[in-house]
Design a protein around this motif. Sequence first.
Motif, PDB file in Angstrom:
ATOM      1  N   PRO A 188       2.152   9.261  -3.507  1.00 28.08           N
ATOM      2  CA  PRO A 188       1.526  10.046  -2.438  1.00 28.08           C
ATOM      3  C   PRO A 188       0.546  11.069  -2.997  1.00 28.08           C
ATOM      4  O   PRO A 188       0.534  11.360  -4.202  1.00 28.08           O
ATOM      5  CB  PRO A 188       2.723  10.751  -1.797  1.00 28.08           C
ATOM      6  CG  PRO A 188       3.673  10.939  -2.948  1.00 28.08           C
ATOM      7  CD  PRO A 188       3.526   9.706  -3.803  1.00 28.08           C
ATOM      8  N   GLY A 208       0.417   0.672   9.209  1.00 29.95           N
ATOM      9  CA  GLY A 208       0.351   2.105   9.460  1.00 29.95           C
ATOM     10  C   GLY A 208       1.018   2.530  10.750  1.00 29.95           C
ATOM     11  O   GLY A 208       1.680   3.573  10.818  1.00 29.95           O
ATOM     12  N   LYS A 212      -2.460   7.207   5.441  1.00 24.40           N
ATOM     13  CA  LYS A 212      -1.790   8.242   4.647  1.00 24.40           C
ATOM     14  C   LYS A 212      -2.320   9.634   5.003  1.00 24.40           C
ATOM     15  O   LYS A 212      -1.544  10.576   5.219  1.00 24.40           O
ATOM     16  CB  LYS A 212      -1.986   7.962   3.155  1.00 24.40           C
ATOM     17  CG  LYS A 212      -1.321   8.969   2.238  1.00 24.40           C
ATOM     18  CD  LYS A 212      -1.673   8.724   0.777  1.00 24.40           C
ATOM     19  CE  LYS A 212      -1.119   7.430   0.258  1.00 24.40           C
ATOM     20  NZ  LYS A 212      -1.320   7.298  -1.219  1.00 24.40           N
ATOM     21  N   SER A 260       3.249  -1.511  -6.612  1.00 19.61           N
ATOM     22  CA  SER A 260       2.142  -0.741  -6.035  1.00 19.61           C
ATOM     23  C   SER A 260       0.792  -1.205  -6.557  1.00 19.61           C
ATOM     24  O   SER A 260      -0.232  -1.037  -5.889  1.00 19.61           O
ATOM     25  CB  SER A 260       2.324   0.755  -6.336  1.00 19.61           C
ATOM     26  OG  SER A 260       2.035   1.061  -7.693  1.00 19.61           O
ATOM     27  N   LEU A 277       4.746   3.298  10.462  1.00 20.71           N
ATOM     28  CA  LEU A 277       5.179   4.364   9.568  1.00 20.71           C
ATOM     29  C   LEU A 277       5.252   5.703  10.301  1.00 20.71           C
ATOM     30  O   LEU A 277       4.878   5.814  11.464  1.00 20.71           O
ATOM     31  CB  LEU A 277       4.220   4.443   8.377  1.00 20.71           C
ATOM     32  CG  LEU A 277       4.132   3.158   7.536  1.00 20.71           C
ATOM     33  CD1 LEU A 277       3.025   3.286   6.490  1.00 20.71           C
ATOM     34  CD2 LEU A 277       5.472   2.840   6.870  1.00 20.71           C
ATOM     35  N   SER A 321      -1.403  -3.406  -4.417  1.00 22.01           N
ATOM     36  CA  SER A 321      -2.124  -2.842  -3.277  1.00 22.01           C
ATOM     37  C   SER A 321      -3.575  -2.567  -3.641  1.00 22.01           C
ATOM     38  O   SER A 321      -4.344  -2.079  -2.814  1.00 22.01           O
ATOM     39  CB  SER A 321      -1.468  -1.536  -2.822  1.00 22.01           C
ATOM     40  OG  SER A 321      -1.721  -0.496  -3.754  1.00 22.01           O
ATOM     41  N   TYR A 336       0.808  -1.215   0.000  1.00 19.59           N
ATOM     42  CA  TYR A 336       0.000   0.000   0.000  1.00 19.59           C
ATOM     43  C   TYR A 336       0.846   1.272   0.000  1.00 19.59           C
ATOM     44  O   TYR A 336       0.523   2.246  -0.685  1.00 19.59           O
ATOM     45  CB  TYR A 336      -0.939  -0.003   1.199  1.00 19.59           C
ATOM     46  CG  TYR A 336      -2.209   0.783   0.980  1.00 19.59           C
ATOM     47  CD1 TYR A 336      -3.290   0.207   0.324  1.00 19.59           C
ATOM     48  CD2 TYR A 336      -2.331   2.086   1.442  1.00 19.59           C
ATOM     49  CE1 TYR A 336      -4.466   0.924   0.127  1.00 19.59           C
ATOM     50  CE2 TYR A 336      -3.495   2.800   1.248  1.00 19.59           C
ATOM     51  CZ  TYR A 336      -4.555   2.222   0.588  1.00 19.59           C
ATOM     52  OH  TYR A 336      -5.702   2.935   0.389  1.00 19.59           O
ATOM     53  N   GLU A 337       1.925   1.260   0.759  1.00 18.13           N
ATOM     54  CA  GLU A 337       2.750   2.469   0.853  1.00 18.13           C
ATOM     55  C   GLU A 337       3.569   2.720  -0.407  1.00 18.13           C
ATOM     56  O   GLU A 337       4.249   3.743  -0.509  1.00 18.13           O
ATOM     57  CB  GLU A 337       3.669   2.396   2.072  1.00 18.13           C
ATOM     58  CG  GLU A 337       2.984   2.801   3.360  1.00 18.13           C
ATOM     59  CD  GLU A 337       2.334   4.173   3.277  1.00 18.13           C
ATOM     60  OE1 GLU A 337       3.066   5.170   3.124  1.00 18.13           O
ATOM     61  OE2 GLU A 337       1.107   4.258   3.346  1.00 18.13           O
ATOM     62  N   THR A 343      -3.383   2.499   5.598  1.00 24.94           N
ATOM     63  CA  THR A 343      -2.193   2.662   6.435  1.00 24.94           C
ATOM     64  C   THR A 343      -2.087   4.067   7.021  1.00 24.94           C
ATOM     65  O   THR A 343      -1.067   4.414   7.604  1.00 24.94           O
ATOM     66  CB  THR A 343      -0.922   2.339   5.633  1.00 24.94           C
ATOM     67  OG1 THR A 343      -0.850   3.201   4.486  1.00 24.94           O
ATOM     68  CG2 THR A 343      -0.921   0.886   5.172  1.00 24.94           C
TER      69      THR A 343
END
Length: 269
Positions: free
Chosen positions: A36, A90, A65, A216, A93, A219, A31-32, A63
Motif C-alpha cells: 500500500p 475495486g 487504491k 504481486s 473492496l 499485477s 493488483y491488491e 482497483t
Amino acid sequence: MEIYTLKTARPRQYGENYASRFKNRSLAEAYELRPPYPEETYKILLSLQGGSRGRVLDVGCGTGKIARSLVKHVDGVDAVDFSQEMIQVGKSLSNGNHPKLRWIIGPIEEVQLYPPYRMVTAGASVHWMEWNVVFPKFKKVLTTDGYLVIIDGDRPVGAPWQDAELALIRKYSTNKHYEEIDLVQVLKDRGHIHLIGDKRTAPVSFSQPLTDYVQSFHSRQSLCKEDMGEENVRTFDAELSQILSNFVDVDGFLNFQLETMVIWGRPLR
C-alpha cells in the motif's frame, strides 16, 4: 534506443500493446497484493485540497487504491479506468460501493467527465496515457486553483534483495522496449506540466506474506501471467521465492520499508 522528442506522445514501452494487459483478470486480481501507499500519502493529498473538500478525479485508478481511501474525506471521487476487470475488483473492496464514489469505465482520453475537480490524482498510470490529449483535458476540468498530483512508490525501499530481484525481473520481463525514465522530468521537459511542489513520506514498516509478495509482481504488465506463459510464471515464482527465502521471518513474512513521493503541479495545454 528510444529517442525522446517533443513530437513523441510517449515512449513506446508504454504502447497500447502493453497497456492492454491491464484488462486481464489475473492482473486485476493480483493488483491488491501490491504494497500500500503509506497513510501519510493521503494526508498530503488532503492538505492540497486546502480549505475546500472539493471533488477528485482519480485517473487510471486501477482497483481504486487512491479513490477508495479519499472518498470519505472529500465531496466525491470519480474513478476512471479502461479496464473493466480492475473496476470490478475495486467495487468488491473496502469503500468500493461508497455512494460518493463514481466508477467510470473507459480510456480517460475519451470518457465523459463531470467537472469541476479540485484535484486530479494519478499513480504510475500516467505512463500509459496519450499525453498530448490528457493534459489539456486535465487543465480544462480542474478548478483554477486545482492540482494535478502524481503519486509514485508502492515497492520496498532499500531492500537487501533489491539487486537480485531487479535482475530476475529483467530476465523474465515481456516488455522488450523497457527503459528506465524519470517520468515527471520527461513530462516537464515536454511542456505537459508546471511543477509546484513535492513531498516524500516518512519511511514506514510493512510486512507481507512471501507468497503474496511474489504474486504481486503479476499485477505489473511486464510480468502478466497471460503473456509470460505458465512455465515462465512457475519458474519466475520459484526463483524469486528462492532469492527471498533468506529474508523471511519465522512466520513466512517479508519485512521492508515503504516510501511514497507525491508531486503536484498544474497541467499545461
